[in-house]
Write a protein that holds these residues in place. Structure first.
Motif, short mmCIF file in Angstrom:
data_model
loop_
_atom_site.label_atom_id
_atom_site.label_comp_id
_atom_site.label_asym_id
_atom_site.label_seq_id
_atom_site.Cartn_x
_atom_site.Cartn_y
_atom_site.Cartn_z
N THR A 102 0.46 -1.40 -0.11
CA THR A 102 -0.13 -0.10 0.37
C THR A 102 1.01 1.67 -0.16
OG1 THR A 102 -0.49 0.13 2.24
CG2 THR A 102 -1.91 -1.48 1.40
N LYS A 103 1.57 1.21 1.02
CA LYS A 103 2.68 2.55 0.88
C LYS A 103 4.27 2.60 0.30
CE LYS A 103 1.13 5.43 1.29
NZ LYS A 103 0.52 6.10 0.29
N LEU A 122 7.02 3.90 -5.99
CA LEU A 122 6.57 2.13 -5.65
C LEU A 122 7.26 1.68 -6.92
CD1 LEU A 122 2.85 2.27 -4.93
CD2 LEU A 122 4.98 2.08 -2.65
N SER A 123 6.83 2.12 -8.01
CA SER A 123 8.03 2.16 -9.14
C SER A 123 9.24 1.74 -8.86
CB SER A 123 7.83 2.96 -9.89
OG SER A 123 8.18 4.52 -10.48
N LEU A 140 5.51 -5.21 -11.56
CA LEU A 140 3.76 -4.74 -11.64
C LEU A 140 3.55 -5.18 -10.40
CD1 LEU A 140 0.66 -6.33 -13.65
CD2 LEU A 140 0.76 -5.34 -11.21
N VAL A 141 4.13 -3.15 -9.45
CA VAL A 141 3.85 -3.21 -8.18
C VAL A 141 1.57 -3.01 -8.62
CG1 VAL A 141 3.96 -1.24 -6.82
CG2 VAL A 141 5.65 -1.91 -8.10
N LEU A 142 1.50 -3.56 -7.34
CA LEU A 142 -0.60 -3.60 -6.84
C LEU A 142 -0.37 -3.16 -5.73
CD1 LEU A 142 -2.99 -4.30 -7.94
CD2 LEU A 142 -2.81 -6.68 -6.64
N SER A 143 -1.81 -1.77 -6.61
CA SER A 143 -1.68 -1.25 -4.42
C SER A 143 -2.92 -0.29 -4.85
CB SER A 143 -0.62 0.33 -4.55
OG SER A 143 -0.81 0.89 -3.88
N ASN A 144 -3.98 -1.60 -4.52
CA ASN A 144 -5.09 -1.38 -4.55
C ASN A 144 -5.84 -1.49 -2.84
OD1 ASN A 144 -7.07 -1.55 -6.82
ND2 ASN A 144 -8.02 -2.80 -5.32
N ALA A 145 -4.75 -1.04 -1.63
CA ALA A 145 -5.63 -0.85 -0.54
C ALA A 145 -5.94 -2.46 0.18
CB ALA A 145 -6.79 -0.53 0.17
N LEU A 151 -5.43 -9.74 -4.04
CA LEU A 151 -5.72 -9.75 -6.02
C LEU A 151 -4.66 -10.23 -6.03
CD1 LEU A 151 -7.31 -8.36 -7.77
CD2 LEU A 151 -6.62 -5.73 -7.08
N ASN B 90 2.06 6.40 -11.99
CA ASN B 90 3.68 6.70 -11.90
C ASN B 90 3.44 6.72 -10.30
OD1 ASN B 90 6.36 8.65 -11.30
ND2 ASN B 90 6.51 6.40 -11.97
N LEU B 121 -3.87 6.50 -0.92
CA LEU B 121 -4.36 5.11 -1.08
C LEU B 121 -4.81 5.45 -3.18
CD1 LEU B 121 -5.94 2.63 0.95
CD2 LEU B 121 -3.53 2.39 0.55
N PRO B 122 -3.94 5.34 -4.00
CA PRO B 122 -4.48 5.43 -5.19
C PRO B 122 -5.14 4.42 -5.11
CG PRO B 122 -2.87 4.04 -5.92
CD PRO B 122 -2.80 3.90 -3.56
N ASN B 123 -5.63 4.08 -5.18
CA ASN B 123 -7.45 3.12 -5.96
C ASN B 123 -8.82 4.20 -5.37
OD1 ASN B 123 -6.40 1.76 -2.98
ND2 ASN B 123 -8.18 1.03 -3.05
N PHE B 141 -5.25 -0.92 -9.43
CA PHE B 141 -4.26 -0.05 -9.76
C PHE B 141 -3.18 -0.36 -8.90
CE2 PHE B 141 -3.07 3.69 -9.68
CZ PHE B 141 -3.89 4.79 -9.99
N PHE B 142 -2.62 -0.63 -10.99
CA PHE B 142 -1.30 -0.91 -10.73
C PHE B 142 -0.48 -0.12 -10.68
CE2 PHE B 142 -3.36 -3.99 -14.08
CZ PHE B 142 -3.10 -5.02 -13.05
N ILE B 143 1.12 0.48 -10.56
CA ILE B 143 2.14 1.63 -10.50
C ILE B 143 3.23 0.53 -11.31
CG2 ILE B 143 3.58 3.11 -9.41
CD1 ILE B 143 0.50 2.93 -7.95
N PHE B 144 3.20 1.77 -12.49
CA PHE B 144 4.70 1.68 -13.33
C PHE B 144 5.11 2.78 -13.31
CE2 PHE B 144 0.84 -0.11 -15.45
CZ PHE B 144 1.41 -2.19 -14.86
N GLU B 145 6.54 2.19 -13.99
CA GLU B 145 7.74 3.50 -13.84
C GLU B 145 7.08 4.11 -15.13
OE1 GLU B 145 11.38 2.31 -14.65
OE2 GLU B 145 12.74 3.99 -13.66
N TYR B 151 0.67 -4.65 -19.79
CA TYR B 151 0.10 -5.18 -19.24
C TYR B 151 -0.95 -4.48 -18.49
CZ TYR B 151 4.05 -6.53 -16.81
OH TYR B 151 5.39 -7.33 -15.73
#
Lengths: 380, 205
Positions: A102-103, A122-123, A140-145, A151, B90, B121-123, B141-145, B151
Motif C-alpha cells: 500500500t505504501k 513505488l516504481s 507490476l506494483v499493485l497498490s489496491n489498499a 488480488l 507512476n 491510497l491510489p485506488n 490499481f497498478f504502479i509503473f515507471e 500489462y
C-alpha cells in the motif's frame, strides 16, 4: 486455460524468517503482538508485531550484496530469495514479478530519512527488487489498499492465462510507520490491546509488519507440499463509501459469488474461510452480514489478525499462505482473541486448533476505496 | 478464447485541456494551477456532483475523466453495468501523501486528518467513480515507471475473457506536483473502428 498453482512461499515476521516458524506458533495459539513503546512511531504505546531489524541485518548478510537497500527492500529481497531458492527457479523472460504494497518506502518522505525522497515512489521499490534478481520484464506494483495481497494472486493468475508468463513471483509487504499509525489512529480505529476479531469486546485494529512471498506457476512439477490450485477469484466494489464498510456487505457478497461461479462449486463445498476480520466494529459486522447472505455462517472461519495485526499490503497473501499450511496439515487454526460473538449474525468462529479433513478454502479481504476480493483454493 | 475487443471511446485530460475521442471539450488558462483548472473544467462540463470538491487531486482528475467518458457512453447508475476499472500511474497517491506527511512531520504541529489520510491510497479514485456510477465491479490499481500498455491490455483482456467484466475502463491517471495526465479508454466487445491492441492504445496515449 491451464491449472494455476500457489506453491513455494515465505513469511518474514517477528516469528522468524520462514513460513513454518509462523505456522508453528499459530498452531499453538501464540500471538506475535506485543506492546511497543517507540515515541518516534507513535506518542503512546501500541500493540504491534514488527520484524527485529538487528536480526534482519544478520539474515540479509547471507545474500552478500554491497548495495544499499531500505529495510523494506531488504525484507522483500530476502523473502523472495528464499522462495526462488526453495523452488529451484531460474529467472527468465517468462518470469513475472508482482510487488503488493500500500505504501512501500513511505518513510522516505520523513525529513530525517537517510534515503532520498525518490525512494517513496513505488516504481522505485519495484525496480530495486527487479534489478536485484535480474527480472527482464517491468515489475507490476499493485497498490489496491488492503485487498492487494489476495488480488495479487488473481493478477498473477490472469497474466499467466494471458500467456505473458509461465511463473509469477509475488512479494508483499508494508512497514509499520508513523504515517500509517497516525492515519489509522486519526480514524480512531486502533485498539489499545491485542485485537479481538468478531468479539463482543473488540475495540479496533493493531498494525503489524510482515513480508510474504509466493511462487504462482502453471507447472505442476516440483510444487511445494502445501501447494494449492486457484479455483476462482473475484473482486467487487461496494459502490457505497470510500472509507466505511458497506452496511449490506454488497461488494464482499459479489466478490465471493464471482469466485464461486468461476470455481464452479457451491458454498457447502468450502471447508474453511480465512476472513479479513480486522476487529473494527463496522468491518466485522459487514463480514458477518455478507457470510450470512452467502449461506456460509456454518463454515469454520477465522481471522489471523490476532497473530500479526493487520499487515496491510501483505495481509491477504500472508493469510492465504497460512491457509495453505492449514489445509495441508488438515488443521483449523484458532481465531486468536475471540471470546464471545460480537456481530449481529451467526458465524462459526474457530475457537481452538482442531484436526479436520480440509480440501477447499476461501480467502477474503476488504479495504478502503470500497474494494473486496475473494479467492478460492484447493489442495493439490 | 480470442474474442475480439475494441476501444469504444477515450478521454484525455492534460495541458489544461479535456478532450473526448480526440475532440477538445474544454480548455483552461495555459498558466493555471491544476486545482483551479480542474474546478473550472468541472463547472464547464456540467459535472454536477457536490462530492467532487472534497476529493483529492488524483481523485478529481480520475473522476472527471471517467465522468466525461461514461456519460458520453450513456452509462446509467440504475443499470449497474459490469464495467471493470483498471487504472495505473507512476506517482501512486504521492501528491496527497506529501500533504499528509507535512501534517505529522513535527510534534508542535501534529494534525493528522482522516479526511486527508483516506486519500493516501491510489485506488480511492476508483472508489469515487464506483460510487457515482454504481459500478460494483472489478478494480485494480497498478504502479509503473511509465505508461505500460502491455500489462493494461493483458489484464483487461483477461477480465473480459474470464467473464469478470462486460467492459473495462482502463488507463493512466497520474499527478505529481503540477505535472498531471489522465488517459482513459473504454474496452468493449461491441464492434468498432479501433481494435483493442497494444499499438492502438499506445498511439492514443
Amino acid at each position: 486455460m491451464s491449472r494455476i498453482y500457489l506453491s513455494h512461499n515465505n513469511i518474514i515476521s517477528s516469528y522468524g524468517f520462514n513460513s513454518s516458524s509462523a505456522v508453528e506458533k499459530i498452531k499453538n495459539e501464540i500471538s506475535s503482538l506485543k506492546l511497543v513503546e517507540e515515541e518516534n512511531l507513535m506518542p503512546k504505546p501500541f500493540y504491534s508485531s514488527m520484524v527485529d531489524k538487528r536480526d534482519l541485518v544478520e539474515e540479509f548478510k547471507s545474500l552478500k550484496t554491497k548495495k544499499e537497500f531500505t529495510a523494506l527492500e531488504q525484507m522483500m529481497i530476502l523473502s523472495l530469495s528464499k522462495v526462488i531458492v526453495a523452488s529451484n527457479s531460474v529467472i527468465t523472460n517468462r518470469s513475472g514479478l508482482i510487488v503488493s504494497t500500500t505504501k512501500g518506502n513511505i518513510d522516505a518522505l520523513e525529513l530525517d530519512s537517510p534515503f532520498k525522497e525518490e525512494k517513496a515512489y513505488l516504481s522505485e521499490l519495484g525496480k530495486a527488487i527487479k534489478n536485484f534478481f535480474g527480472f527482464s520484464m517491468e515489475p507490476l506494483v499493485l497498490s489496491n489498499a488492503c485487498v492487494s495481497g489476495v488480488l495479487a494472486t488473481s493478477v498473477a493468475k490472469r497474466l499467466i492465462n494471458q500467456d505473458l508468463f509461465d511463473d509469477v513471483f509475488i512479494v508483499s509487504g508494508d512497514l509499520v510507520t508513523k504515517f500509517i499509525l497516525s492515519g489509522f489512529n486519526s480514524f480512531q480505529a486502533m485498539s489499545t490491546e491485542p485485537c479481538k476479531p468478531f468479539s463482543k469486546s473488540r475495540t479496533g485494529i493493531n498494525i503489524g509488519e510482515v513480508i510474504a512471498s509466493i511462487l504462482v506457476t502453471k507447472a505442476s512439477a516440483n510444487l511445494a507440499e502445501e501447494a494449492v490450485e486457484i479455483l476462482g477469484d473475484g473482486t467487487a466494489n461496494d459502490a457505497n463509501h470510500i472509507s466505511g464498510p458497506s452496511r449490506t456487505g454488497e461488494g464482499l457478497v459479489r466478490s465471493v459469488n464471482s469466485a464461486l461461479k468461476e470455481a464452479d462449486i457451491l458454498p457447502s463445498d468450502i471447508d474453511y474461510i480465512s476472513a479479513h476480520g480486522t476487529a473494527t466494529i463496522f468491518n466485522d459486522e459487514m463480514e458477518a452480514i455478507a457470510f450470512n447472505r452467502l449461506k456460509m455462517s456454518k463454515i469454520p472461519l477465522n481471522s489471523l489478525k490476532g497473530y500479526f495485526g493487520h499487515t496491510l499490503g501483505a495481509s491477504g497473501l500472508l493469510e492465504t499462505i497460512v491457509g495453505m499450511h492449514s489445509v495441508h496439515q488438515n488443521m483449523l487454526f484458532a481465531s486468536l482473541g475471540f471470546d464471545e460473538i460480537g456481530v449481529s449474525k451467526p458465524l462459526n468462529i474457530i475457537k481452538k486448533a482442531t484436526k479436520k479433513n480440509l480440501n477447499i478454502f476461501l480467502k477474503t479481504a476488504s479495504g478502503f476505496g470500497g474494494c473486496n476480493t475473494a479467492a478460492i483454493f484447493k489442495k493439490v | 478464447m480470442n474474442s475480439k475487443t475494441f476501444i469504444k471511446s477515450y478521454c484525455h485530460i492534460k495541458n489544461n485541456a479535456v478532450s473526448l475521442n480526440g475532440t477538445l471539450l474544454y480548455h483552461g488558462e495555459k498558466e493555471e494551477f491544476f486545482s483551479d483548472f480542474i474546478k473550472s473544467a468541472y463547472k464547464n462540463l456540467d459535472t454536477n456532483y457536490a462530492k467532487f470538491f472534497k476529493m483529492d487531486n488524483l481523485s478529481k482528475l480520475a473522476f472527471l475523466g471517467a465522468d466525461v467518458l461514461l456519460k458520453h457512453e450513456n452509462v446509467q447508475p440504475e443499470k449497474q453495468e459490469n464495467i471493470a476499472l483498471v487504472f495505473s500511474n507512476n506517482a501512486s497517491s504521492l501528491d496527497t501523501d506529501r500533504k499528509y506527511q507535512e501534517s505529522i512531520e513535527d510534534k508542535e504541529s501534529f494534525y493528522p486528518s482522516p479526511a486527508v489520510f483516506v486519500y493516501t491510497l491510489p485506488n480511492i479514485c476508483m472508489g469515487e467513480i464506483s460510487i457515482k456510477h454504481k459500478l460494483y465491479s472489478e478494480n485494480s490499481f497498478f504502479i509503473f515507471e511509465d505508461f505500460n500498455p502491455e500489462y493494461l491490455h493483458a489484464y483487461s483482456s483477461g477480465l473480459m475473457e474470464e467473464n469478470k467484466a462486460e467492459k473495462v475502463l482502463c488507463g493512466w491517471v497520474n499527478i505529481d506536483k503540477e505535472d498531471y495526465t489522465a488517459f482513459l479508454y473504454l474496452v468493449t466487445k461491441e464492434e468498432g473502428s479501433i481494435s483493442h491492441t497494444i499499438k492502438e492504445i499506445n498511439s492514443r496515449f
